[in-house]
Design a protein around this motif. Structure first.
Motif, PDB file in Angstrom:
ATOM      1  N   MET A   1     -18.497  -5.730 -11.896  1.00 30.96           N
ATOM      2  CA  MET A   1     -19.678  -6.513 -12.203  1.00 30.96           C
ATOM      3  C   MET A   1     -20.423  -5.837 -13.344  1.00 30.96           C
ATOM      4  SD  MET A   1     -22.894  -7.424  -9.736  1.00 30.96           S
ATOM      5  CE  MET A   1     -22.439  -9.022  -9.153  1.00 30.96           C
ATOM      6  N   PRO A   2     -20.799  -6.550 -14.390  1.00 29.88           N
ATOM      7  CA  PRO A   2     -21.429  -5.934 -15.554  1.00 29.88           C
ATOM      8  C   PRO A   2     -22.918  -5.614 -15.373  1.00 29.88           C
ATOM      9  CG  PRO A   2     -21.135  -8.280 -15.901  1.00 29.88           C
ATOM     10  CD  PRO A   2     -20.473  -7.948 -14.598  1.00 29.88           C
ATOM     11  N   PHE A   3     -23.540  -6.060 -14.290  1.00 31.71           N
ATOM     12  CA  PHE A   3     -24.953  -5.763 -14.075  1.00 31.71           C
ATOM     13  C   PHE A   3     -25.231  -5.726 -12.582  1.00 31.71           C
ATOM     14  CE2 PHE A   3     -24.706 -10.335 -14.036  1.00 31.71           C
ATOM     15  CZ  PHE A   3     -25.548 -10.702 -13.001  1.00 31.71           C
ATOM     16  N   THR A   4     -26.417  -5.197 -12.233  1.00 32.38           N
ATOM     17  CA  THR A   4     -26.869  -5.161 -10.847  1.00 32.38           C
ATOM     18  C   THR A   4     -28.293  -5.692 -10.823  1.00 32.38           C
ATOM     19  OG1 THR A   4     -25.584  -3.144 -10.558  1.00 32.38           O
ATOM     20  CG2 THR A   4     -27.100  -3.719  -8.803  1.00 32.38           C
ATOM     21  N   LEU A   5     -28.583  -6.564  -9.879  1.00 30.04           N
ATOM     22  CA  LEU A   5     -29.909  -7.168  -9.754  1.00 30.04           C
ATOM     23  C   LEU A   5     -30.441  -6.922  -8.357  1.00 30.04           C
ATOM     24  CD1 LEU A   5     -32.185  -9.129 -10.756  1.00 30.04           C
ATOM     25  CD2 LEU A   5     -30.787 -10.986  -9.815  1.00 30.04           C
ATOM     26  N   THR A   6     -31.662  -6.472  -8.273  1.00 28.33           N
ATOM     27  CA  THR A   6     -32.341  -6.336  -6.990  1.00 28.33           C
ATOM     28  C   THR A   6     -33.827  -6.561  -7.208  1.00 28.33           C
ATOM     29  OG1 THR A   6     -32.490  -4.980  -4.987  1.00 28.33           O
ATOM     30  CG2 THR A   6     -32.797  -3.842  -7.062  1.00 28.33           C
ATOM     31  N   ASN A   7     -34.521  -7.005  -6.183  1.00 25.30           N
ATOM     32  CA  ASN A   7     -35.975  -7.146  -6.236  1.00 25.30           C
ATOM     33  C   ASN A   7     -36.570  -5.897  -5.598  1.00 25.30           C
ATOM     34  OD1 ASN A   7     -38.725  -7.876  -5.113  1.00 25.30           O
ATOM     35  ND2 ASN A   7     -38.289  -9.622  -6.431  1.00 25.30           N
ATOM     36  N   ILE A   8     -37.303  -5.143  -6.378  1.00 21.38           N
ATOM     37  CA  ILE A   8     -37.814  -3.849  -5.931  1.00 21.38           C
ATOM     38  C   ILE A   8     -38.691  -3.978  -4.694  1.00 21.38           C
ATOM     39  CG2 ILE A   8     -39.335  -1.937  -6.592  1.00 21.38           C
ATOM     40  CD1 ILE A   8     -38.199  -2.266  -9.445  1.00 21.38           C
ATOM     41  N   LYS A   9     -39.519  -5.004  -4.624  1.00 24.16           N
ATOM     42  CA  LYS A   9     -40.426  -5.145  -3.480  1.00 24.16           C
ATOM     43  C   LYS A   9     -39.790  -5.846  -2.287  1.00 24.16           C
ATOM     44  CE  LYS A   9     -44.927  -4.810  -5.666  1.00 24.16           C
ATOM     45  NZ  LYS A   9     -46.247  -5.442  -5.799  1.00 24.16           N
ATOM     46  N   ASP A  10     -38.851  -6.751  -2.512  1.00 23.77           N
ATOM     47  CA  ASP A  10     -38.271  -7.519  -1.404  1.00 23.77           C
ATOM     48  C   ASP A  10     -36.983  -6.927  -0.847  1.00 23.77           C
ATOM     49  OD1 ASP A  10     -40.322  -9.367  -1.632  1.00 23.77           O
ATOM     50  OD2 ASP A  10     -39.146 -10.739  -2.885  1.00 23.77           O
ATOM     51  N   ASP A  11     -36.156  -6.324  -1.695  1.00 24.55           N
ATOM     52  CA  ASP A  11     -34.811  -5.929  -1.279  1.00 24.55           C
ATOM     53  C   ASP A  11     -34.671  -4.465  -0.877  1.00 24.55           C
ATOM     54  OD1 ASP A  11     -34.150  -8.538  -1.949  1.00 24.55           O
ATOM     55  OD2 ASP A  11     -33.267  -7.991  -3.879  1.00 24.55           O
ATOM     56  N   LEU A  12     -35.594  -3.618  -1.282  1.00 23.25           N
ATOM     57  CA  LEU A  12     -35.457  -2.190  -1.026  1.00 23.25           C
ATOM     58  C   LEU A  12     -36.242  -1.768   0.208  1.00 23.25           C
ATOM     59  CD1 LEU A  12     -35.857  -0.785  -4.654  1.00 23.25           C
ATOM     60  CD2 LEU A  12     -33.743  -1.377  -3.441  1.00 23.25           C
ATOM     61  N   GLU A  13     -35.648  -0.886   0.999  1.00 26.23           N
ATOM     62  CA  GLU A  13     -36.295  -0.360   2.203  1.00 26.23           C
ATOM     63  C   GLU A  13     -37.521   0.468   1.812  1.00 26.23           C
ATOM     64  OE1 GLU A  13     -35.300   2.714   5.883  1.00 26.23           O
ATOM     65  OE2 GLU A  13     -33.902   2.540   4.205  1.00 26.23           O
ATOM     66  N   ASP A  14     -38.605   0.301   2.557  1.00 24.91           N
ATOM     67  CA  ASP A  14     -39.810   1.102   2.362  1.00 24.91           C
ATOM     68  C   ASP A  14     -39.669   2.369   3.196  1.00 24.91           C
ATOM     69  OD1 ASP A  14     -42.308   2.217   2.064  1.00 24.91           O
ATOM     70  OD2 ASP A  14     -43.362   0.633   3.162  1.00 24.91           O
ATOM     71  N   ILE A  15     -39.602   3.513   2.517  1.00 26.02           N
ATOM     72  CA  ILE A  15     -39.480   4.788   3.224  1.00 26.02           C
ATOM     73  C   ILE A  15     -40.785   5.590   3.157  1.00 26.02           C
ATOM     74  CG2 ILE A  15     -36.968   4.915   2.993  1.00 26.02           C
ATOM     75  CD1 ILE A  15     -37.401   6.872   0.625  1.00 26.02           C
TER      76      ILE A  15
END
Length: 140
Positions: A1-15
């Motif tokens: 895959m030539p890129f990676t997309l994620t939503n920082i506030k919605d997709d990442l675990e809050d640690i």
């Protein structure tokens, strides 16, 4: 895959609760989710009136702190600088740093390079309450 997309506030675990700081402290690490190879990325939100509970320094990693919302102050070794929206602060390896939120809170994107790989603790030295004197954040 030539890129990676994620939503920082919605997709990442809050640690944020791992740091035993303010009740609403948010810390989202995006390095693995974005499959970053050369750098690291995190999003942090320090609530109004609080200081991030740990100061730290790196042996090899340079970090860039970008204020995306709010205001605050940052302590860099023995110097304290005021921060406002869209300020960017480059911190070289070997410099101790800590930060605190102003009255609106402090939201940061933190970019580090090089990527520290699977064991980032080898590069970092941290100390709880490193910035211990009384300040506007009210924590001692």
């Amino acid at each position: 895959m030539p890129f990676t997309l994620t939503n920082i506030k919605d997709d990442l675990e809050d640690i944020g609760d791992r740091f035993d700081g303010a009740p609403d402290l948010v810390f989202r690490a995006g390095t693995k989710a974005l499959e970053l190879e050369k750098c690291a990325l995190s999003y942090q939100h320090v609530p109004p009136g609080y200081r991030f509970p740990y100061g730290h320094t790196h042996k090899t990693q340079e970090e860039l702190y970008v204020v995306v919302r709010g205001s605050g102050r940052m302590k860099l070794d023995d110097e304290i600088v005021e921060l406002k929206e869209w300020d960017a602060v480059r911190v070289p390896p070997g410099t101790w740093r800590g930060y605190e939120a102003g009255p609106e809170g402090l939201e940061l994107l933190v970019i580090g390079a090089p990527n520290l790989g699977e064991d980032p603790r080898e590069d970092v030295d941290g100390q709880r309450d490193w910035w211990a004197e009384q300040g506007r954040a009210g924590e001692a």
